[in-house]
Scaffold this motif. Structure first.
Motif: not given
Length: 426
Positions: A19-25, A4-8, A28-31
């Protein structure tokens, strides 16, 4: 099977996964993305999202992979095995229904219930699954609607009912499951006061003035006759895309709906209309006939087959129904009018017909409904002018009655005053 490949991702901008804001906890959400066996036994990639962490996404992906095993169906088979078998053995049903079942199985049911044995599936499993489903987000980042959850539940019930008929289980654990009730949204008219709020109703309808403005704006569009038919005659987008010149009689001013086009599994397919009542003959107004005749002449000058499809691409091939949705959305935005969906033109067509004092039974036949109750409850959002007409008519009735009654009362009073009294004088 691939790992499986996991990404945000966030979906808040065109950059999405970049998106540069994805580093914030909290952004976004995980897929996860993984290859699994599809209902037809072939591998296909499944993507699911809305997870709070990478660990949750990876755990869900590995659960799906563990359930992705084919085997003979029996009481000991997993839900994943049974659901795939059920899809391959379905009795002939509408293609749209079959695709809906397959999507629910692939996207929701196998990932959520696939590892559980068919014979061991119980109410506790289902309550937990549907509680999570009600909080899941779709690809646009929105929580799944109650109606979507209800449709997934209906798919599961159908699959388990078939397992009962096969003798694999005795009862359907999904039968008594209680889910939040859904209410069919009531169509609301875009009045000025509603526009001022800035809030868009779930189902919105233009006023007659809005519709007139839109038709005037798209007059030069090559699909202008199509927009006219959608707005005034209430045809569905699949019916419009599947319309052939053989289905239209310009001499008798009639249009017959005998088929529709749907886009499924990457292909355009001709299928019967939505229901038996949807196979109907619709009367055409004089303007519609004039527009269609000009449209046919234009096709002839372009060297297109004027015995084939009515509405085509530049190469003469039929138009995909979803293209009509995109095109309509673009034209509405460009016109500056309040937003409505293409399907909302059916609501508007019914309301406009009622405003023109067409009886409800005729509107039912025009829209192709089997029940007049459906026509009345769903598609006849009342336009403001009808409210005012009803208010004035009611007031006129009361005032007229009051004047008539008041005249009789005054006349009776005068008669009594003139009548000699038999009482002795005091």
């Amino acid at each position: 099977m691939d790992e499986p490949v996991v990404y945000k991702r966030c979906g808040c901008s065109a950059q999405d996964r970049a998106c540069p804001d994805l580093a914030d906890e909290g952004h976004g959400s995980w897929y996860f993305s993984i290859q699994v066996l599809g209902p037809n036994g072939r591998k296909g990639r499944v993507r699911r999202g809305g997870f709070h962490s990478a660990e949750h996404a990876m755990h869900a992906a590995r659960e799906l992979a563990a359930a992705d095993v084919l085997g003979a169906v029996s009481a000991a088979c997993t839900m994943a095995q049974w659901l795939r078998h059920w899809l391959t053995t379905l009795q002939p049903i509408r293609e749209r229904t079959r695709q809906g079942y397959a999507d629910h199985v692939r996207i929701h049911l196998i990932p959520g219930l696939g590892r559980i044995l068919l014979a061991e599936l119980g109410p506790v499993d289902l309550r937990r699954f549907f509680a999570g489903l009600a909080q899941r987000r779709n690809r646009y980042g929105k929580v799944l609607s109650p109606s979507t959850v209800q449709r997934v539940h209906a798919t599961l019930r159908a699959a388990l009912n078939e397992a009962i008929r096969e003798g694999l289980i005795d009862t359907n654990p999904a039968r008594r499951l209680r889910l939040p009730r859904t209410r069919r949204p009531h169509a609301q008219v875009w009045t000025r006061s509603r526009q001022a709020t800035g809030q868009r109703p779930a189902v919105a309808v233009w006023t007659t003035e809005h519709l007139t403005e839109f038709l005037d704006y798209v007059r030069a569009d090559t699909l202008y006759p199509l927009w006219w038919l959608a707005a005034l005659r209430g045809l569905r987008r699949g019916e419009l895309a599947g319309l052939r010149w053989a289905d239209i009689s310009l001499e008798t001013r009639e249009l017959t709906v005998v088929q529709q086009l749907i886009h499924i599994n990457g292909q355009l397919r001709v299928v019967p209309p939505k229901s038996e009542a949807s196979q109907r003959t619709i009367a055409l107004d004089t303007e519609a006939v004039r527009l269609l005749r000009r449209h046919q002449q234009r096709q002839h000058l372009q060297g297109l087959d004027t015995a084939g499809w009515v509405f085509t691409r530049a190469d003469g091939q039929p138009i995909r129904p979803d293209y009509l949705t995109y095109r309509f959305r673009y034209l509405v935005a460009a016109s500056g009018l309040p937003p409505v969906r293409l399907h909302d033109l059916r609501h508007g067509a019914a309301s406009t017909a009622l405003a023109a004092h067409v009886d409800l039974r005729t509107v039912q036949g025009q829209l192709g409904h089997a029940s007049i109750v459906l026509t009345s409850d769903t598609y006849t959002s009342v336009l403001p002018e009808l409210h005012h007409e009803a208010a004035e008519a009611t007031a006129r009735l009361v005032l007229t009655t009051a004047r008539r009654t008041g005249h009789r009362l005054r006349k009776r009073t005068l008669q009594l005053q003139r009548r000699p009294s038999n009482r002795p004088p005091r």
